[in-house]
Design a protein around this motif. Structure first.
Motif, short mmCIF file in Angstrom:
data_model
loop_
_atom_site.label_atom_id
_atom_site.label_comp_id
_atom_site.label_asym_id
_atom_site.label_seq_id
_atom_site.Cartn_x
_atom_site.Cartn_y
_atom_site.Cartn_z
N ALA A 144 -0.22 -66.30 23.64
CA ALA A 144 -0.07 -67.09 22.93
C ALA A 144 1.42 -67.45 23.33
O ALA A 144 1.64 -69.05 24.11
CB ALA A 144 -1.00 -67.18 21.41
N ILE A 145 2.27 -66.59 23.09
CA ILE A 145 3.56 -66.86 23.47
C ILE A 145 4.01 -66.92 25.18
O ILE A 145 4.72 -67.86 25.01
CB ILE A 145 5.06 -65.63 22.68
N ALA A 146 3.41 -65.89 25.41
CA ALA A 146 3.30 -66.46 26.99
C ALA A 146 3.09 -68.05 27.38
O ALA A 146 4.37 -68.53 28.07
CB ALA A 146 2.90 -65.24 27.89
N ALA A 147 2.11 -67.66 26.98
CA ALA A 147 1.68 -68.91 27.50
C ALA A 147 2.48 -70.31 27.29
O ALA A 147 3.15 -71.29 28.23
CB ALA A 147 0.53 -70.11 27.20
N ALA A 148 3.08 -70.61 26.12
CA ALA A 148 4.19 -71.49 25.16
C ALA A 148 5.21 -71.28 26.39
O ALA A 148 6.50 -72.55 26.11
CB ALA A 148 4.88 -70.53 23.79
N ARG A 149 6.18 -70.27 26.53
CA ARG A 149 7.37 -70.05 27.48
C ARG A 149 7.23 -70.60 28.96
O ARG A 149 7.41 -71.35 29.21
CB ARG A 149 7.73 -68.54 27.66
N TYR A 150 5.59 -70.84 29.21
CA TYR A 150 5.53 -71.15 30.88
C TYR A 150 5.12 -72.28 31.17
O TYR A 150 5.68 -73.14 31.75
CB TYR A 150 4.43 -70.29 31.08
N LEU A 151 4.81 -72.85 28.91
CA LEU A 151 4.92 -74.86 28.97
C LEU A 151 5.89 -75.17 29.08
O LEU A 151 5.40 -76.29 29.08
CB LEU A 151 3.44 -74.99 28.29
N GLY A 152 7.25 -74.69 28.66
CA GLY A 152 8.54 -74.59 28.44
C GLY A 152 8.96 -74.85 27.19
O GLY A 152 9.83 -75.47 26.29
N ALA A 153 7.87 -74.23 25.83
CA ALA A 153 8.42 -74.60 24.65
C ALA A 153 9.64 -73.44 24.49
O ALA A 153 9.83 -73.07 25.21
CB ALA A 153 7.46 -73.43 23.91
N LYS A 154 10.58 -74.92 23.93
CA LYS A 154 11.68 -73.81 23.13
C LYS A 154 12.09 -73.20 22.14
O LYS A 154 12.55 -72.09 21.81
CB LYS A 154 12.82 -75.49 23.34
N ALA A 155 11.19 -73.33 20.82
CA ALA A 155 10.84 -73.12 20.06
C ALA A 155 9.34 -73.06 20.11
O ALA A 155 8.49 -73.84 20.18
CB ALA A 155 11.60 -73.19 19.18
N MET A 156 8.82 -71.74 18.93
CA MET A 156 7.08 -71.67 18.20
C MET A 156 7.16 -71.79 16.26
O MET A 156 8.05 -70.70 16.73
CB MET A 156 6.19 -70.84 18.68
N VAL A 157 6.77 -71.97 15.90
CA VAL A 157 7.02 -72.24 14.42
C VAL A 157 5.14 -71.57 14.20
O VAL A 157 3.96 -72.43 14.95
CB VAL A 157 7.16 -73.55 14.22
N GLY A 158 5.02 -71.35 13.09
CA GLY A 158 3.81 -71.41 12.67
C GLY A 158 4.06 -70.25 11.07
O GLY A 158 4.97 -70.39 10.23
N THR A 159 2.50 -70.49 10.39
CA THR A 159 3.04 -69.98 8.68
C THR A 159 2.25 -69.16 8.58
O THR A 159 1.23 -68.73 9.42
CB THR A 159 1.57 -71.26 7.92
N SER A 160 2.72 -68.17 8.33
CA SER A 160 1.90 -66.65 7.92
C SER A 160 2.05 -66.25 6.91
O SER A 160 2.61 -66.63 5.19
CB SER A 160 3.48 -65.34 8.59
N GLY A 161 0.80 -65.39 6.05
CA GLY A 161 0.93 -64.72 4.67
C GLY A 161 0.86 -63.74 4.96
O GLY A 161 2.05 -62.98 5.55
N THR A 162 1.79 -63.11 3.71
CA THR A 162 2.78 -62.11 2.91
C THR A 162 2.25 -60.78 2.62
O THR A 162 2.61 -59.68 2.53
CB THR A 162 3.98 -62.87 2.33
N ALA A 163 1.06 -61.02 2.43
CA ALA A 163 0.43 -60.21 1.47
C ALA A 163 -0.23 -58.98 2.40
O ALA A 163 0.00 -57.94 2.06
CB ALA A 163 -0.84 -60.81 0.14
N ASP A 164 -1.29 -59.45 3.59
CA ASP A 164 -1.88 -58.41 4.05
C ASP A 164 -0.64 -58.15 5.40
O ASP A 164 -0.95 -57.39 6.31
CB ASP A 164 -2.67 -59.25 4.99
N GLN A 166 0.92 -60.43 7.06
CA GLN A 166 0.90 -60.75 8.39
C GLN A 166 2.71 -61.45 9.00
O GLN A 166 2.68 -61.77 10.66
CB GLN A 166 0.08 -62.63 8.70
N ASP A 167 3.79 -61.66 8.11
CA ASP A 167 4.52 -62.21 8.64
C ASP A 167 5.46 -60.71 9.31
O ASP A 167 5.97 -61.22 10.27
CB ASP A 167 5.49 -62.47 6.94
N LEU A 168 5.06 -59.94 8.72
CA LEU A 168 5.81 -58.57 9.37
C LEU A 168 5.40 -58.61 11.14
O LEU A 168 5.41 -57.94 11.51
CB LEU A 168 5.66 -56.93 8.68
N PHE A 169 3.88 -58.76 11.25
CA PHE A 169 2.82 -58.72 12.07
C PHE A 169 3.60 -59.53 13.31
O PHE A 169 4.40 -59.16 14.41
CB PHE A 169 1.49 -58.54 12.02
N HIS A 170 4.61 -60.38 13.11
CA HIS A 170 4.33 -61.52 13.54
C HIS A 170 6.18 -61.17 14.00
O HIS A 170 6.60 -61.27 15.26
CB HIS A 170 4.77 -62.91 12.58
#
Length: 628
Positions: A144-164, A166-170
């Motif tokens: 997903a990151i690779a495709a966003a960069r290829y498509l010209g994204a300057k930034a990506m955003v998203g929501t992540s849970g913290t209990a499991d 997920q935020d550390l994974f990202h």
């Protein structure tokens, strides 16, 4: 037609497509939503994603205008994972925008110098259980990151849970918490935080992978009109939590005349059962195919007796009334044939097919005798916890005791070693297990106690590269660590991670009933191993000689407190003794001690940090007798 390809060293085949409204697109959107929802449903853990028997849906308007990525292991194999990349054209529907509210979202973009036309959002990363340990989550996130960069994204955003975690994974991909956005979300029963990634910041530990996939992205793209329905509906339609999809279990099982263990996940022996619900047409057909295959060596069907246990567990007063029991069982069946009630569990490694009550009813009966010590609300609470076990020699007793007692519903097991003959003096295993990884042996035995347990195995042990995945990756962050390995550096590194993440640690030393407890969840600044090694770090324990390892381990367990037998054995190691002396009785005691400590910690009951001895030689000595 563009070639569907991916760099050969990844092992994953990915198809990418952009979905817009138009002819044929609604059908593709439905298939994608069913794929996502089927994985998210997770055999009932998230019931909102199933609308009826065999009907799964995750309808989101964000699907239109987004890029979709579906991954499989083989070209003709079932889809095993998915991720979505939302483009600016759907920016008004971004989940991040909804989470923050319009005003705060616009302030957020402005404060970071971002415009709506250059900000992408990724979401809905879902992966089948069997593919998580194989790294598909990492691969799809990088995709997903690779495709966003290829498509010209300057930034990506998203929501992540913290209990499991997920935020550390990202965070391992370069995403960063957005200050002031963390808050509790009732639907997910955890804190959620907005995370942001800038294309100019690199991708942390996965920079090389993202670069590779960015180059490959154009070759993965296929027009929606060329997508075959089978591409998104292959494999079992109803995979269960912690199970191998039924079709895979059947196709991989051994013929009746051959060895029972042939199924592999990656290069690992099979350790997940297949689950059949005969009320579902797909499962019913696969079940009949299995019975006709000649691969089933034994069928065990005691559901009629289990139903009697179920109704009498719920209403103990029925035990004296055969007629009342019969009426209660009939009401429970509600007209369904007994054969179609509950779940049939297929254990490919033994060739056994076992008929059980449905998951929740099975667990209610299985843990009924815990009541009075562990009440049902506490049982449910424990089943929501995840435990990590490092070292499956002594640790196998802990893992099996935890599974029997219902101390957790999910586990991560780590050990690189395989079973040898000299292990049979203390491990609950048989000669048919010789040469099999100790994690796999423990996982099979635990799943034969409760086939719905969620178990991940780390059969190469732990090192600097796999420690993050063990603590926070895969199915989620662990809530408690049982540390039972004999490698000093790993013992210390695991505690470094545990303290950083505020994960409590319990250990049994298998000598004099030594139980060690470190409540990093309550004391995040607590010295590792109670300060016994001072400020020593795991990095300083690299490249130790065999003699130095012995000395460090003895320091860790406090040589002055070990038994006379163990003390006398030290000088003989490597000469007349091949390794540390250990007995099955000590290992069994360690399972009991760690289980008692873990249960109290996970239920919020008193269990302080410290070292405690349950020395049976002392506790059962003549002077301790309570008889006159």
């Amino acid at each position: 037609m563009p070639t569907q390809t991916v760099p050969t060293d990844t092992g994953w085949l990915v198809t990418a497509f952009h979905l817009e409204r138009g002819p044929g697109c609604e059908a593709v959107a439905d298939r994608v939503r069913q794929l996502r929802a089927r994985i998210l449903f997770d055999h009932g853990r998230r019931p909102e994603f199933r609308k009826g028997h065999g009907v799964y849906t995750d309808d989101q308007e964000l699907d239109y205008g987004a890029w979709h990525f579906v991954a499989r292991r083989q070209a003709d194999g079932p889809p095993l994972g998915y991720v979505r990349l939302c483009t600016p054209e759907a920016g008004e529907l971004f989940q991040t925008r909804s989470f923050l509210g319009e005003e705060q979202y616009q302030d957020f973009l402005l404060s970071h110098g971002l415009g709506t036309a250059e900000t992408f959002e990724h979401s809905r990363l879902v992966v089948e259980h069997r593919a998580r340990k194989l790294g598909l989550g990492v691969h799809l996130n990088a995709m997903a990151i690779a495709a966003a960069r290829y498509l010209g994204a300057k930034a990506m955003v998203g929501t992540s849970g913290t209990a499991d975690g997920q935020d550390l994974f990202h965070a391992r991909f370069g995403f960063r918490h957005v200050a002031g956005t963390r808050r509790y979300v009732e639907r997910y029963t955890e804190d959620v935080v907005v995370m942001m990634y800038r294309s100019t910041d690199g991708c942390g530990a996965y920079g090389a992978l993202v670069d590779e996939l960015e180059e490959a992205f154009p070759r993965l793209v296929r027009p929606v009109s060329e997508l075959d329905a089978a591409e998104w509906s292959g494999g079992s339609a109803h995979p269960a939590a912690g199970s191998t999809p039924v079709s895979a279990a059947i196709s991989a099982a051994a013929p009746a005349a051959g060895p029972a263990v042939t199924e592999a996940q990656g290069n690992e022996p099979c350790w997940r059962p297949g689950l059949f619900d005969l009320q579902r047409p797909g499962d019913a057909a696969a079940f009949e195919a299995l019975l006709d295959s000649g691969r089933v060596r034994e069928v065990v069907d005691t559901v009629a007796d289990q139903l009697v246990e179920l109704v009498t567990c719920r209403e103990p007063a029925l035990r004296g009334s055969p007629e009342g029991v019969e009426r209660a069982v009939a009401a429970q069946l509600a007209g369904r044939p007994v054969r179609e009630y509950g779940t049939w569990v297929w254990y490919p490694w033994s060739g056994r097919l076992v008929h059980l009550l449905p998951r929740d009813e099975f667990r209610l009966v299985r843990t009924d005798r815990n009541r009075g010590r562990i009440e049902r609300p506490e049982q449910r609470h424990l089943l929501e916890r995840r435990v990590g076990v490092i070292g499956l020699s002594v640790g196998s007793s802990a893992a099996l005791t935890f599974a029997m007692e219902g101390i957790a519903g999910a586990y991560k097991l780590a050990d690189f070693d395989t079973l040898s003959v000299s292990n049979l003096n203390r491990l609950r295993a048989g000669v048919h297990h010789l040469g099999l990884n100790k994690c796999v042996i423990a996982a099979r035995q635990m799943l034969e106690i409760d086939p719905w347990l969620d178990i991940e195995v780390f059969t190469r042990g732990l090192d600097d590269a796999t420690m993050p995945e063990f603590f926070t990756g895969g199915q989620g962050r662990i809530d408690l660590l049982v540390e039972e390995c004999d490698e000093p550096r790993v013992k210390l590194a695991a505690r470094e991670w545990a303290r950083r993440l505020r994960v409590p640690v319990v250990m049994d030393a298998n000598d004099r009933g030594l139980l060690d407890v470190e409540r990093f969840d309550l004391e995040p600044e607590r010295p590792l191993l109670h300060g016994i090694l001072g400020e020593t770090t795991s990095e300083e324990l690299k490249d130790l000689t065999a003699r130095e390892k012995v000395d460090v381990i003895l320091a860790m367990v406090d040589r002055s407190g070990i038994s006379a037998e163990l003390e006398a054995s030290i000088a003989r190691l490597g000469t007349t003794l091949s390794s540390w002396p250990q007995l099955a009785s000590g290992v069994a005691l360690g399972g009991a001690l760690t289980a008692e400590a873990a249960r109290r910690i996970l239920l919020g009951l008193p269990r302080p940090s410290g070292r405690f001895y349950a020395d049976l030689a002392v506790l059962t000595s003549a002077e301790r007798s309570v008889l006159a």
